[in-house]
Each structure stands twice: as C-alpha cells, then as structure tokens.
Motif scaffolding. Structure first.
Motif, mmCIF file in Angstrom:
data_model
loop_
_atom_site.group_PDB
_atom_site.id
_atom_site.type_symbol
_atom_site.label_atom_id
_atom_site.label_comp_id
_atom_site.label_asym_id
_atom_site.label_seq_id
_atom_site.Cartn_x
_atom_site.Cartn_y
_atom_site.Cartn_z
ATOM 1 N N PHE A 24 0.816 -1.207 0.000
ATOM 2 C CA PHE A 24 0.000 0.000 0.000
ATOM 3 C C PHE A 24 0.849 1.257 0.000
ATOM 4 N N SER A 25 0.614 2.111 -0.978
ATOM 5 C CA SER A 25 1.407 3.328 -1.079
ATOM 6 C C SER A 25 0.839 4.394 -0.171
ATOM 7 N N LYS A 26 1.691 5.329 0.220
ATOM 8 C CA LYS A 26 1.259 6.424 1.077
ATOM 9 C C LYS A 26 0.258 7.302 0.316
ATOM 10 N N GLY A 27 -0.862 7.575 0.940
ATOM 11 C CA GLY A 27 -1.860 8.434 0.323
ATOM 12 C C GLY A 27 -2.561 7.809 -0.862
ATOM 13 N N ALA A 28 -2.467 6.499 -1.002
ATOM 14 C CA ALA A 28 -3.152 5.763 -2.070
ATOM 15 C C ALA A 28 -2.755 6.245 -3.467
ATOM 16 N N VAL A 29 -1.516 6.716 -3.592
ATOM 17 C CA VAL A 29 -1.034 7.155 -4.905
ATOM 18 C C VAL A 29 -0.502 5.938 -5.657
ATOM 19 N N ILE A 30 -0.876 5.817 -6.919
ATOM 20 C CA ILE A 30 -0.387 4.695 -7.731
ATOM 21 C C ILE A 30 0.714 5.235 -8.636
ATOM 22 N N SER A 31 1.907 4.726 -8.454
ATOM 23 C CA SER A 31 3.057 5.320 -9.144
ATOM 24 C C SER A 31 3.113 4.959 -10.627
ATOM 25 N N GLU A 32 2.353 3.917 -11.020
ATOM 26 C CA GLU A 32 2.297 3.563 -12.436
ATOM 27 C C GLU A 32 0.912 3.954 -12.967
ATOM 28 N N PRO A 33 0.837 4.975 -13.822
ATOM 29 C CA PRO A 33 -0.486 5.431 -14.266
ATOM 30 C C PRO A 33 -1.146 4.435 -15.214
ATOM 31 N N GLY A 34 -2.438 4.558 -15.388
ATOM 32 C CA GLY A 34 -3.161 3.719 -16.343
ATOM 33 C C GLY A 34 -3.617 2.397 -15.763
ATOM 34 N N SER A 35 -3.642 2.281 -14.438
ATOM 35 C CA SER A 35 -3.998 0.989 -13.835
ATOM 36 C C SER A 35 -5.465 0.626 -14.074
ATOM 37 N N THR A 36 -6.285 1.621 -14.410
ATOM 38 C CA THR A 36 -7.700 1.343 -14.685
ATOM 39 C C THR A 36 -7.864 0.355 -15.844
ATOM 40 N N MET A 37 -6.891 0.374 -16.770
ATOM 41 C CA MET A 37 -6.923 -0.550 -17.912
ATOM 42 C C MET A 37 -6.986 -2.006 -17.453
ATOM 43 N N LYS A 38 -6.399 -2.239 -16.278
ATOM 44 C CA LYS A 38 -6.338 -3.627 -15.794
ATOM 45 C C LYS A 38 -7.644 -4.059 -15.138
ATOM 46 N N TYR A 39 -8.518 -3.101 -14.931
ATOM 47 C CA TYR A 39 -9.781 -3.432 -14.282
ATOM 48 C C TYR A 39 -10.873 -3.512 -15.340
ATOM 49 N N LYS A 40 -11.196 -4.717 -15.745
ATOM 50 C CA LYS A 40 -12.155 -4.889 -16.844
ATOM 51 C C LYS A 40 -13.588 -4.864 -16.317
ATOM 52 N N LYS B 211 1.626 9.910 -12.155
ATOM 53 C CA LYS B 211 1.095 8.993 -11.143
ATOM 54 C C LYS B 211 -0.413 9.154 -11.083
ATOM 55 N N THR B 212 -1.080 8.179 -10.501
ATOM 56 C CA THR B 212 -2.526 8.269 -10.341
ATOM 57 C C THR B 212 -2.857 8.714 -8.920
ATOM 58 N N PHE B 213 -3.590 9.832 -8.814
ATOM 59 C CA PHE B 213 -4.078 10.319 -7.513
ATOM 60 C C PHE B 213 -5.582 10.089 -7.458
ATOM 61 N N GLY B 214 -6.076 9.763 -6.293
ATOM 62 C CA GLY B 214 -7.518 9.652 -6.114
ATOM 63 C C GLY B 214 -8.121 8.408 -6.744
ATOM 64 N N ALA B 215 -7.346 7.347 -6.824
ATOM 65 C CA ALA B 215 -7.873 6.094 -7.397
ATOM 66 C C ALA B 215 -8.851 5.448 -6.423
ATOM 67 N N VAL B 216 -9.698 4.595 -6.962
ATOM 68 C CA VAL B 216 -10.640 3.862 -6.117
ATOM 69 C C VAL B 216 -9.879 2.804 -5.317
ATOM 70 N N ALA B 217 -10.287 2.628 -4.052
ATOM 71 C CA ALA B 217 -9.725 1.542 -3.247
ATOM 72 C C ALA B 217 -10.852 0.556 -2.978
ATOM 73 N N PHE B 218 -10.691 -0.653 -3.464
ATOM 74 C CA PHE B 218 -11.726 -1.673 -3.321
ATOM 75 C C PHE B 218 -11.715 -2.252 -1.909
ATOM 76 N N PRO B 219 -12.713 -3.073 -1.573
ATOM 77 C CA PRO B 219 -12.748 -3.640 -0.215
ATOM 78 C C PRO B 219 -11.467 -4.384 0.176
ATOM 79 N N ASN B 220 -10.670 -4.803 -0.802
ATOM 80 C CA ASN B 220 -9.434 -5.514 -0.442
ATOM 81 C C ASN B 220 -8.280 -4.584 -0.120
ATOM 82 N N SER B 221 -8.491 -3.243 -0.169
ATOM 83 C CA SER B 221 -7.386 -2.345 0.184
ATOM 84 C C SER B 221 -7.820 -1.142 1.012
ATOM 85 N N PHE B 222 -9.092 -0.734 0.937
ATOM 86 C CA PHE B 222 -9.561 0.463 1.642
ATOM 87 C C PHE B 222 -9.223 0.410 3.134
#
Lengths: 108, 386
Positions: A24-40, B211-222
């Motif tokens: 888990f990253s600090k502040g829920a920041v995802i360091s690799e952009p475009g991760s939504t693509m992986k969520y179908k 980087k992605t800010f404000g992404a959704v956190a699902f029940p497995n991480s929230f």
C-alpha cells in the motif's frame, strides 16, 4: 498494480492482515499510471450493443459519445465495441444515425 | 517589503496571530472563503499578499467545499497551503476533509470555532470542529492569541513530519479568541525558517513522472489505507510532544507536553478538564479554590485527535472526581469529550461527570465552572451548565 512500498508499511504488519500480496502506497497514490486498464468492467453489462459493420458510415458518433471510451476505430474506418470495458449503456445504439447498432440481453 | 528578521511584540487578535504565523510559514496557495468569525484570517492574509509581504496565490473560491478542494489541489502539486473557516463552512468542507487526510496531505487549516446552525447563531462553541473529529485530521485547541500563533507554526511541523503526514486543524474559539486582542510575540522570519524547513512532498503531480491520484480503493485495500492513517495518528502522539519541545527550545514557549497541560494536578483530588479559552477561566477557578484549601486541579486538553489517552490516565490516577466541560453536545447522549474520557478512564476509580456548557456563545464564567467542581465534590451528577 505496481505500488511503492513505504517505510511505514514495512513496519506496519499490514501484510499479515491483507488478503493478497498487495503493497500500500502512502496516500493511495499509484506510481504507475493507467492501472484502470487492468480493471475490466465488461461483466457489469446487462445489454450488449452489436455494430453491423456493413451499415456503418464511419461517422464516429458512437465513438465520440461512448462514456467509457469502449468503442474503437478499426483499420477499415468502421467502429467496433471493446467488450472488455463496454458496460452496456446503449448510448451508441440510441445515437447511431443509420441504425447500424442493435442490442440484445447479454448471455452469460 | 523586506522580511522582518527581528521578533516584535504586538497587540493583535487571535485571528491576526494565526495570519501572522501563516505568513511566516510561507504557504504558496491560500484558497479562502471567509466566514464569521474566521474572516479576520483571510482579511489579514489578503493584505499581506496585496502588499507584497507574502508570495502566495490567494484563490477566491465560491464555497468552502471549493476551498477544501483547492487545498487538496495545492498539496497535490506539492506545495504548502492554508485555509481558514468556521461553523457551516467547516460542515460544507466535510466531504473533502477525509479525502485530504487519506491522501496524507499535511494541510493546515484554522477553525475559529462557531456553533452549527440552527437556529442561526454566529457565536462560539466547539460543535463545528468536534463534529469533524473522525475525519483523520489532528485537532489542536488554543487558549490564547500567543498559543494560536505558536500552534500554527507547530502544526506545519507536526503535519509534515514524514511518519505523521496528516492534516492539522488549529482551533481557536470564535470571538472569545479570534476577536480578542492580546500581546503576541511575532517571531522573525529566519528563526521560523530554521524551525520549519521547506516542505518536501511525499508525492505530487509531475508530468515527467506521472502517477494516479484519487484512485478507487476496493474492499481488499480500503481498510489498510485507514489502518495506515490510524498508525500515523498514533505516531502523532509521539511527534506532537517532540515538536512542542523543539518549539520550546527555539522560541522559549511551550504548552504542557503539547498534548495536555496539567495545572495544580500533583495532589489534586478533583479536577476540571476542557479545551480552548474556557481553560483560562478554569485557571482562575482552580486558583481561587486552592486558596480556600480545596485540592482542585485542571487538565487543559490541547489535542483532541489523536486522543492522548495515556497522558490523561496518568493525570487522573489519583483523582476522586473529574468535571468535563464540553462546549459541544452529542445530542441524544453526552458531550463528545465526556464520552471519550469515560471510555479512557473506565478502569480507574475517578468518577467522570460531563457538563455541557457555553453552547452558541453562552458565557462560561467562574461561577458556572465553580458550580461544576462543587457538583463533583458532592458526588452528584453532571448537567447542562446553562
């Protein structure tokens, strides 16, 4: 989903309670952009739009209005639905000026 | 205009004191939507920006919801920010508060505590800030204009400490402190710079490193993100006293251990506990009752969240009775502070009684506070100190 591991999490014992091998990253920041693509999101679909490509006049109205960017331009200039992401809202079906798009109930 | 290097003693209001401290902390973005009684803070800051004394972008937003959102945006770009609000304004920020804290942005906000309508009322009690106590913001309450000045500078240091990385609310009683003029020592810029180094963000929006800010956190991480915030809150309980000590060394002033301040508690049998300006009045009550031979003490609660449970336990070990003065009522049960203290002291022999006082700007005077102490000395139940 590649995430930065912080010192805080390394000390936290979070890995014991977490159901998966996630970091888990600090502040829920995802360091690799475009991760939504992986969520179908295609499996959210109730209705399935189908484009009849012979009728398509390549106007691109369906492509421009798809709220999920799930319509793609094919090499011949006609349009196809990306069923990995299409949620079945049927906006494309409503807007097609030549009625090249029809729909049915998704069969699972 | 040249920066003031020398410290100076001036007579200013509590809100002015906060504005002066903010200027010395060099925030770059100030999203503001003035609301009584916090209005003096943006007024003074806009003067500083207009006069060229402060290099910051003041954004005149269209609501407090936008002020909090712009504060989030400022921190997402990696700079220090600041805003101030009160009452309904803080309530309108409610939606954004947990987003700022979960993003671990070390924002600082001043709250000039004012009750929540209705009926419409612009005067002081703590119901605005106390209603937001669960949103992952550290809450520090001040008793004097000097403390407001000092706490604002400390707030940035606490918030920006890496293992904390949580936002801080600096709370001052509306009118009772925001508009009361007191002598305040304004410190020189270089001394404040030495105490508070430039802000180093843990993450910020950068086109060369997207980087992605404000992404959704699902029940497995929230759950885990909240767990991390809770751990940071527990860290803050260690960091706040440390920053308080450092501040004492640098400027010659500190406030108890940074979390609580104990007054005449050594051999006390009965004590008052409260937050903000009512502590000043309580000091008079304790002094008077001590002169009459009563073993009465006072606990000033400076930090409501994180709740300094260990310090409270230590202070209350030998007490027979504790009168909790709540400037807020959790309607349907007791004052929020009373609820916290009863839970913290459940295994101790001390009898905890709650007194709801000062709602909507009603005075909390010596007579009322004395009545609260006398009530617990008689072993009677707490009540609303109207």
């Amino acid at each position: 989903m590649k995430k930065q591991k912080t010192k805080e999490q390394a000390q936290s014992g979070i890995s014991k309670t977490c159901p998966g091998p996630m970091v888990f990253s600090k502040g829920a920041v995802i360091s690799e952009p475009g991760s939504t693509m992986k969520y179908k999101t295609g499996n959210w679909r109730t209705y399935k739009p189908v484009i009849e490509r012979a009728k398509c006049i390549k106007c691109g109205i369906c492509w421009a209005n798809c709220p999920d960017a799930a319509i793609k331009k094919d090499s011949d200039g006609t349009f196809i639905v990306d069923y990995d992401y299409c949620k079945g809202c049927l906006i494309c079906d409503k807007l097609c000026p030549v009625k090249a798009i029809s729909h049915g109930v998704e069969q699972k | 205009m040249a920066e003031k290097e020398k410290a100076e003693k001036v007579v200013i209001s509590g809100a002015d004191a906060i504005a002066c401290a903010v200027k010395l902390c060099r925030p770059k973005v100030l999203p503001m939507y003035p609301i009584t009684p916090s209005t003096l803070v943006p007024e003074r800051l806009s003067e500083f920006v207009f006069n060229g004394e402060m290099k910051a972008e003041m954004i005149h937003v269209e609501s407090e919801h936008s002020a909090a959102s712009a504060l989030y945006g400022a921190y997402a770009t990696g700079v220090r920010g600041f805003t101030a609000t009160a009452s309904q304004g803080l309530a309108l920020m409610h939606e954004i508060l947990p987003i700022i804290s979960a993003s671990r942005f070390p924002a600082v906000m001043a709250v000039a505590n004012r009750t929540l309508s209705g009926p419409l009322n612009i005067w002081n009690d703590h119901s605005d800030a106390v209603s937001e106590r669960d949103q992952g913001w550290i809450q520090l309450y001040c008793e004097s204009a000097q403390e407001a000045f000092d706490t604002t500078i400390m707030a940035y240091k606490i918030a920006e400490t890496e293992r904390v990385s949580l936002p801080v609310m600096v709370c001052i009683d509306g009118f009772a402190l925001s508009h009361v003029y007191e002598p305040v020592q304004i410190e020189g810029q270089s001394k404040v710079d030495a105490f508070l180094p430039p802000y180093k963000p843990h993450n910020f929006l950068d086109t060369s490193d997207p980087k992605t800010f404000g992404a959704v956190a699902f029940p497995n991480s929230f759950f885990e993100f909240h767990e991390a915030e809770e751990m940071a809150m527990q860290e803050a309980l260690k960091v706040i006293p440390k920053v308080n000590e450092e501040f004492g060394k640098a400027f010659g002033r500190k406030y108890g251990d940074g979390l609580v301040e104990l007054v005449e508690m050594k051999n006390a049998e009965y004590a008052l506990i409260g937050m903000g300006t009512l502590v000043g009045t309580s000091r008079v009550v304790v002094e008077e009752m001590r002169k009459q031979g009563e073993k009465v003490g006072l606990i000033k609660l400076k930090c409501l969240r994180p709740f300094p449970k260990d310090e409270i336990l230590q202070a209350c070990k030998k007490l027979k009775g504790l009168a909790v003065i709540d400037r807020h009522a959790s309607l349907g049960y007791e004052g929020a502070l009373t609820i916290d203290l009863k839970a913290a002291l459940k295994d101790e022999k001390v009898k905890v009684e709650g007194f709801v006082a000062g709602l909507g700007g009603r005075d909390i005077d010596v007579k009322r506070l004395r009545a609260a102490v006398e009530t617990i000395m008689k072993g009677e139940k707490g009540y609303w100190l109207k």
